[in-house]
Enzyme design. Structure first.
Site, PDB file in Angstrom:
ATOM      1  N   ASP A 110       0.818  -1.219   0.000  1.00 51.44           N
ATOM      2  CA  ASP A 110       0.000   0.000   0.000  1.00 51.44           C
ATOM      3  C   ASP A 110       0.846   1.262   0.000  1.00 51.44           C
ATOM      4  O   ASP A 110       0.387   2.313   0.407  1.00 51.44           O
ATOM      5  CB  ASP A 110      -0.941   0.001   1.214  1.00 51.44           C
ATOM      6  CG  ASP A 110      -0.184  -0.073   2.533  1.00 51.44           C
ATOM      7  OD1 ASP A 110       1.054  -0.288   2.505  1.00 51.44           O
ATOM      8  OD2 ASP A 110      -0.823   0.088   3.585  1.00 51.44           O
ATOM      9  N   LYS A 161       5.096   1.128  15.839  1.00 52.45           N
ATOM     10  CA  LYS A 161       3.967   1.872  16.427  1.00 52.45           C
ATOM     11  C   LYS A 161       4.253   2.272  17.883  1.00 52.45           C
ATOM     12  O   LYS A 161       3.636   1.763  18.819  1.00 52.45           O
ATOM     13  CB  LYS A 161       2.666   1.048  16.355  1.00 52.45           C
ATOM     14  CG  LYS A 161       2.432   0.353  15.008  1.00 52.45           C
ATOM     15  CD  LYS A 161       1.592   1.164  14.047  1.00 52.45           C
ATOM     16  CE  LYS A 161       1.753   0.718  12.618  1.00 52.45           C
ATOM     17  NZ  LYS A 161       1.246  -0.573  12.230  1.00 52.45           N
ATOM     18  N   ASP A 222       1.747   6.176   2.478  1.00 49.84           N
ATOM     19  CA  ASP A 222       1.067   4.916   2.782  1.00 49.84           C
ATOM     20  C   ASP A 222      -0.419   5.167   2.558  1.00 49.84           C
ATOM     21  O   ASP A 222      -1.000   6.055   3.184  1.00 49.84           O
ATOM     22  CB  ASP A 222       1.356   4.550   4.243  1.00 49.84           C
ATOM     23  CG  ASP A 222       0.551   3.349   4.726  1.00 49.84           C
ATOM     24  OD1 ASP A 222      -0.651   3.257   4.409  1.00 49.84           O
ATOM     25  OD2 ASP A 222       1.125   2.503   5.428  1.00 49.84           O
TER      26      ASP A 222
HETATM   27  N1  GDD Z   1       0.232 -11.745   2.767  1.00 50.17           N
HETATM   28  C1  GDD Z   1       0.005 -11.030   3.858  1.00 50.17           C
HETATM   29  N2  GDD Z   1      -0.398 -11.674   5.000  1.00 50.17           N
HETATM   30  N3  GDD Z   1       0.161  -9.686   3.813  1.00 50.17           N
HETATM   31  C2  GDD Z   1      -0.090  -8.970   4.941  1.00 50.17           C
HETATM   32  C3  GDD Z   1      -0.511  -9.572   6.144  1.00 50.17           C
HETATM   33  C4  GDD Z   1      -0.672 -11.016   6.156  1.00 50.17           C
HETATM   34  O1  GDD Z   1      -1.051 -11.635   7.165  1.00 50.17           O
HETATM   35  N4  GDD Z   1      -0.680  -8.604   7.076  1.00 50.17           N
HETATM   36  C5  GDD Z   1      -0.375  -7.431   6.472  1.00 50.17           C
HETATM   37  N5  GDD Z   1      -0.022  -7.649   5.176  1.00 50.17           N
HETATM   38  C6  GDD Z   1       0.385  -6.641   4.185  1.00 50.17           C
HETATM   39  C7  GDD Z   1      -0.637  -5.545   3.990  1.00 50.17           C
HETATM   40  O2  GDD Z   1      -1.514  -5.893   2.925  1.00 50.17           O
HETATM   41  C8  GDD Z   1       0.243  -4.347   3.642  1.00 50.17           C
HETATM   42  O3  GDD Z   1       0.515  -4.277   2.256  1.00 50.17           O
HETATM   43  C9  GDD Z   1       1.563  -4.628   4.352  1.00 50.17           C
HETATM   44  O4  GDD Z   1       1.533  -6.018   4.688  1.00 50.17           O
HETATM   45  C10 GDD Z   1       1.728  -3.784   5.616  1.00 50.17           C
HETATM   46  O5  GDD Z   1       0.570  -3.903   6.390  1.00 50.17           O
HETATM   47  P1  GDD Z   1      -0.228  -2.605   6.902  1.00 50.17           P
HETATM   48  O6  GDD Z   1      -1.400  -3.107   7.645  1.00 50.17           O
HETATM   49  O7  GDD Z   1      -0.438  -1.650   5.804  1.00 50.17           O
HETATM   50  O8  GDD Z   1       0.820  -2.056   7.955  1.00 50.17           O
HETATM   51  P2  GDD Z   1       1.008  -0.566   8.467  1.00 50.17           P
HETATM   52  O9  GDD Z   1       0.812   0.419   7.392  1.00 50.17           O
HETATM   53  O10 GDD Z   1       0.232  -0.391   9.722  1.00 50.17           O
HETATM   54  O11 GDD Z   1       2.579  -0.575   8.908  1.00 50.17           O
HETATM   55  C11 GDD Z   1       3.576  -1.096   8.046  1.00 50.17           C
HETATM   56  O12 GDD Z   1       3.903  -0.163   7.031  1.00 50.17           O
HETATM   57  C12 GDD Z   1       4.486   1.078   7.485  1.00 50.17           C
HETATM   58  C13 GDD Z   1       4.837   1.909   6.254  1.00 50.17           C
HETATM   59  O13 GDD Z   1       3.728   2.126   5.466  1.00 50.17           O
HETATM   60  C14 GDD Z   1       4.830  -1.435   8.876  1.00 50.17           C
HETATM   61  O14 GDD Z   1       5.711  -2.121   8.037  1.00 50.17           O
HETATM   62  C15 GDD Z   1       5.473  -0.173   9.442  1.00 50.17           C
HETATM   63  O15 GDD Z   1       6.693  -0.491  10.103  1.00 50.17           O
HETATM   64  C16 GDD Z   1       5.773   0.818   8.318  1.00 50.17           C
HETATM   65  O16 GDD Z   1       6.296   2.035   8.841  1.00 50.17           O
HETATM   66 MG    MG Z   2       0.067   0.382   5.459  1.00 42.65          MG
END
Ligand code: GDD
Ligand code: MG
Length: 358
Positions: A110, A161, A222
């Site tokens: 994303d 987080k 993001d």
């Molecule tokens: N296949 C799979 N399986 N993908 C997953 C799963 C899972 O169980 N859980 C999450 N994802 C994918 C989501 O679809 C997304 O593309 C990515 O992993 C990160 O998940 P998010 O839910 O978007 O996380 P976030 O935005 O809260 O935090 C993450 O991204 C930040 C930057 O945008 C973390 O990586 C943070 O450390 C980072 O700063």
């Molecule tokens: Mg995200």
């Protein structure tokens, strides 16, 4: 050959109700599913094979990829139960062909960015890192993973987080793209949920692995929340964010079959989806109108998302709102900041007279 894993299995909870039927990376952004922007950027950076790590609504990816020709080999891996970010990377391992010391790129599904992907891989090779992370500075890092580095660019901690002010030790965050030495993926435990952010990265640091960060100050977003989703779409349309999948940039993108009345105003990087209708004197500014939706006469849609086939009634004003697929907003309504209307919901007309009723 460089391979990549694209993590697209999350539920996209913060983007509900849009993600009830469509997983976040498959939502249309600037005319194509968001994932296409990421896949084509990776392709142009020299990635020749990409594993889509799917879980939530995997079938939506499968039917799209079956028909798409993106100029790159795309393989779909599907977890039976969501395995988290680290578990998903480990689950993709049998689909990778890279050797043990080869670099494998990992992308969160994303993130829209202008990162020099090839440069990140070069840095990884030159430093001999086990893992190299793309980092970016943000004003408020609390919603992300904080990644402080030392003077040599070596990662010193990973704070996902952060909860307390003491934990906010840097404004540098994990920007959601990594290069892994393939053998590091081999060591992620298989068959159970693993968070790469909460388990794998801290574990690598305590084992003394070489984890380095590359800070890039270019475009980064993001698209996890409605506001940022709209922002990312507008930035792609207007050319502020780079993507090989956007053919031409401008003030608005009106897709095939859409009808925009001559007296309507569509601007701010808005997208009007296929077969959508924008009526006379309506204003659509900095917004995303999905396929087949209608913005009726004199309505105003600002910084909002109007779902597939949804209707914004004459004279209604919506700002910072999300209208679910097929929802109908009657005439003269006002929906402001943060309102989400569920798919198929109906809001009646208000008694407020619309100017052309006279
Ligand atoms: N296949 C799979 N399986 N993908 C997953 C799963 C899972 O169980 N859980 C999450 N994802 C994918 C989501 O679809 C997304 O593309 C990515 O992993 C990160 O998940 P998010 O839910 O978007 O996380 P976030 O935005 O809260 O935090 C993450 O991204 C930040 C930057 O945008 C973390 O990586 C943070 O450390 C980072 O700063
Ligand atoms: Mg995200």
């Amino acid at each position: 050959m460089t391979e990549a894993v694209l993590l697209v299995g999350g539920q996209g909870t913060r983007l509900r109700p849009l993600t009830i039927n469509t997983p976040k990376p498959m939502l249309p952004v600037a005319g194509v599913p968001f994932t296409v922007h990421q896949i084509t950027r990776a392709r142009d950076a020299g990635v020749s094979r990409i594993v889509l790590a799917t879980s939530y609504k995997a079938e939506v990816f499968r039917s799209f990829i079956d028909d798409a020709d993106l100029g790159i080999e795309v393989v779909i891996a599907t977890e039976d139960e969501p395995l988290g970010t680290g578990g998903a990377i480990r689950h993709a391992l049998p689909h990778l062909q890279s050797g043990p010391d080869d670099p494998v790129l990992i992308f969160n599904g994303d993130v829209l960015s202008g990162l020099d992907i090839d440069g990140l891989v070069r840095h990884h090779r030159e430093t001999g890192s086990d893992v190299t992370l793309y980092l970016t500075p943000v004003e408020d890092p609390r919603a992300y993973g904080l990644v402080p580095t030392d003077a040599d660019g070596r990662v010193t901690a990973f704070l996902e987080k952060p909860q307390t002010p003491e934990e906010i030790v840097t404004d540098q965050i994990n920007a959601g793209c990594y290069v892994f030495r393939r053998s590091v993926i081999d060591r992620i435990p298989a068959g159970r949920p693993v968070s790469v952010e909460r388990e794998t990265f801290p574990g690598l640091l305590s084992d003394g692995a070489l984890v380095t960060g590359v800070v890039d100050r270019g475009y980064w977003l993001d698209l996890g929340t409605p506001l940022s989703f709209v922002q990312g779409s507008c930035d792609l349309v207007s050319g502020r964010a780079p993507s090989p999948a956007v053919a031409s940039t401008g003030d608005a993108l009106v897709l095939a079959g859409a009808q925009v009345a001559a007296s309507a105003v569509v601007r701010g990087g808005s997208v009007i989806g296929r077969d959508a209708v924008v009526g006379p004197d309506a204003v659509v500014d900095g917004s995303v109108v999905f396929d087949g939706a209608e913005v009726a006469e004199g309505a105003r849609v600002l910084g909002s998302i109007v779902g597939v086939g949804a209707v914004v009634g004459a004279g209604s004003s919506i700002r910072g709102a999300v209208i679910g697929d097929g929802a109908v907003i009657g005439r003269g309504n006002e929906l402001l900041d943060g309102v989400r209307v569920w798919p198929g919901a109906r809001l009646g007309d208000t008694s407020v007279r619309f100017s052309s009723d006279a």
